[in-house]
Design an enzyme around this catalytic site. Structure first.
Site, PDB file in Angstrom:
ATOM      1  N   HIS A   1     -20.067 109.075  80.552  1.00  0.00           N
ATOM      2  CA  HIS A   1     -20.836 109.658  81.656  1.00  0.00           C
ATOM      3  C   HIS A   1     -19.906 110.456  82.563  1.00  0.00           C
ATOM      4  O   HIS A   1     -18.678 110.385  82.428  1.00  0.00           O
ATOM      5  CB  HIS A   1     -21.629 108.614  82.460  1.00  0.00           C
ATOM      6  CG  HIS A   1     -20.824 107.588  83.184  1.00  0.00           C
ATOM      7  ND1 HIS A   1     -20.333 106.442  82.588  1.00  0.00           N
ATOM      8  CD2 HIS A   1     -20.411 107.519  84.479  1.00  0.00           C
ATOM      9  CE1 HIS A   1     -19.677 105.714  83.456  1.00  0.00           C
ATOM     10  NE2 HIS A   1     -19.696 106.342  84.628  1.00  0.00           N
TER      11      HIS A   1
ATOM     12  N   HIS B   1     -26.349 102.684  85.748  1.00  0.00           N
ATOM     13  CA  HIS B   1     -25.252 102.974  86.677  1.00  0.00           C
ATOM     14  C   HIS B   1     -25.262 104.450  87.078  1.00  0.00           C
ATOM     15  O   HIS B   1     -24.946 104.815  88.211  1.00  0.00           O
ATOM     16  CB  HIS B   1     -23.925 102.599  86.015  1.00  0.00           C
ATOM     17  CG  HIS B   1     -22.721 103.164  86.691  1.00  0.00           C
ATOM     18  ND1 HIS B   1     -22.209 102.643  87.849  1.00  0.00           N
ATOM     19  CD2 HIS B   1     -21.927 104.230  86.359  1.00  0.00           C
ATOM     20  CE1 HIS B   1     -21.145 103.346  88.216  1.00  0.00           C
ATOM     21  NE2 HIS B   1     -20.947 104.304  87.330  1.00  0.00           N
TER      22      HIS B   1
ATOM     23  N   ASP C   1     -13.595 108.217  86.499  1.00  0.00           N
ATOM     24  CA  ASP C   1     -12.953 107.126  85.760  1.00  0.00           C
ATOM     25  C   ASP C   1     -13.278 107.190  84.269  1.00  0.00           C
ATOM     26  O   ASP C   1     -12.781 106.375  83.484  1.00  0.00           O
ATOM     27  CB  ASP C   1     -13.345 105.762  86.335  1.00  0.00           C
ATOM     28  CG  ASP C   1     -14.849 105.514  86.308  1.00  0.00           C
ATOM     29  OD1 ASP C   1     -15.619 106.479  86.202  1.00  0.00           O
ATOM     30  OD2 ASP C   1     -15.264 104.339  86.406  1.00  0.00           O
TER      31      ASP C   1
ATOM     32  N   ASN D   1     -20.089 100.511  92.286  1.00  0.00           N
ATOM     33  CA  ASN D   1     -20.530 101.813  92.780  1.00  0.00           C
ATOM     34  C   ASN D   1     -21.976 102.085  92.355  1.00  0.00           C
ATOM     35  O   ASN D   1     -22.271 102.277  91.180  1.00  0.00           O
ATOM     36  CB  ASN D   1     -19.607 102.908  92.227  1.00  0.00           C
ATOM     37  CG  ASN D   1     -20.025 104.308  92.671  1.00  0.00           C
ATOM     38  OD1 ASN D   1     -20.835 104.472  93.590  1.00  0.00           O
ATOM     39  ND2 ASN D   1     -19.470 105.309  92.026  1.00  0.00           N
TER      40      ASN D   1
END
Length: 281
Positions: free
Chosen positions: A136, A199, A140, A230
């Site tokens: 995605h 997410h 990170d 997050n």
């Protein structure tokens, strides 16, 4: 006739004593005053508090090198480090070995750690990287994409991730994973699956059928996670349904690797659902 010089000198010495005493007193007074001012100046200087040191340590000091964990002979975790909200976190990616070469799933969190990834792969495995899969469009997962481009290594994603990556300045990806969901690597293969919003709107998981390893990425939380991390772009209503779809599709997964934290088994998926459905979240 007696010499009067010694008496005269002695008289002069006695007459000097008061003057000497006066100068000694003045000297010590000045010395004491100077010392007092010095100490006062020290007290007035600002000093770092333990809280300041903790904040600096939390936000800037973290391992600069990758950590490696072997799940099976052909599958390794590369663990990088970055900061979010002033705290240090680790991030997991995968390196999958085959008789044709290496596939990397997600880049490390920084470009410098991505450079190290290239060096370590060559040192540890003596294999060429075939391509990179990005799960995605967050830093990170794809902070090191430009370094793959410099080495002419293909970068694959879904079309949604490609769109978001371009908007966010992460670099260009080849959006083949909407159609070509299974890629052969010789004696290994990888399958990607888009379960829906979680997410992020574009998160995918990666399945390794030969080893029964599931890379859940940031859709899946580690077993010791106490919160969802997050959630700025998360769909909290749809997220548990997306995890349930993964659980239904890969019930025979032997190892589940989350985006952050330690790998485990299918109970990571159930733990993620539990975090999502509790009233606090």
């Amino acid at each position: 006739m007696l010499d009067s010089s010694p008496l005269k000198n002695r008289s002069q010495q006695f007459s000097l004593l008061p003057k000497i005493r006066f100068h000694v007193v003045v000297f010590y007074f000045c010395l004491g005053f100077s010392f007092f001012n010095c100490q006062l100046g020290k007290v007035a200087e600002p000093v770092a508090t333990p809280k300041d040191q903790t904040q600096i340590q939390d936000s800037t000091v973290f391992p600069s090198h990758l950590e490696w964990s072997k799940i099976k002979e052909s599958v390794w975790i590369h663990r990088s480090f970055g900061t979010f909200g002033g705290k240090v976190y680790s991030a997991n990616g995968l390196v999958v070995l085959s008789n044709k070469g290496v596939v990397v799933i997600d880049t490390p969190w920084t470009e410098s750690q991505t450079e190290e990834l290239f060096s370590e792969i060559q040192t540890k495995f003596q294999k060429e990287i075939l391509f990179l899969i990005v799960t995605h469009a967050h830093d990170d997962r794809m902070a090191g994409v430009s370094l793959f481009h410099k080495r002419n290594i293909p970068v694959y994603s879904t079309s949604l991730t490609a769109k978001l990556a371009k908007e966010r300045g992460f670099g260009k990806t080849n959006p083949i994973l909407d159609i070509q969901t299974r890629l052969s690597l010789g004696n290994q293969s990888v399958e990607v699956f888009y379960p829906g919003h979680g997410h992020s709107v574009d998160n995918i998981v990666v399945w390794l059928p030969e080893t029964h390893i599931l890379f859940g990425g940031c859709l899946v939380k580690a077993l010791d996670a106490e919160d969802l991390g997050n959630t700025k772009e998360a769909d909290l209503n749809e997220w548990p349904n997306s995890v349930k779809r993964v659980l239904s599709r890969y019930p025979d997964a032997e190892v589940v690797v989350p985006g952050h934290g330690d790998w485990g088994k299918l109970d990571l998926l159930r733990h993620t659902i539990l975090l999502l459905v509790t009233p606090d979240h």
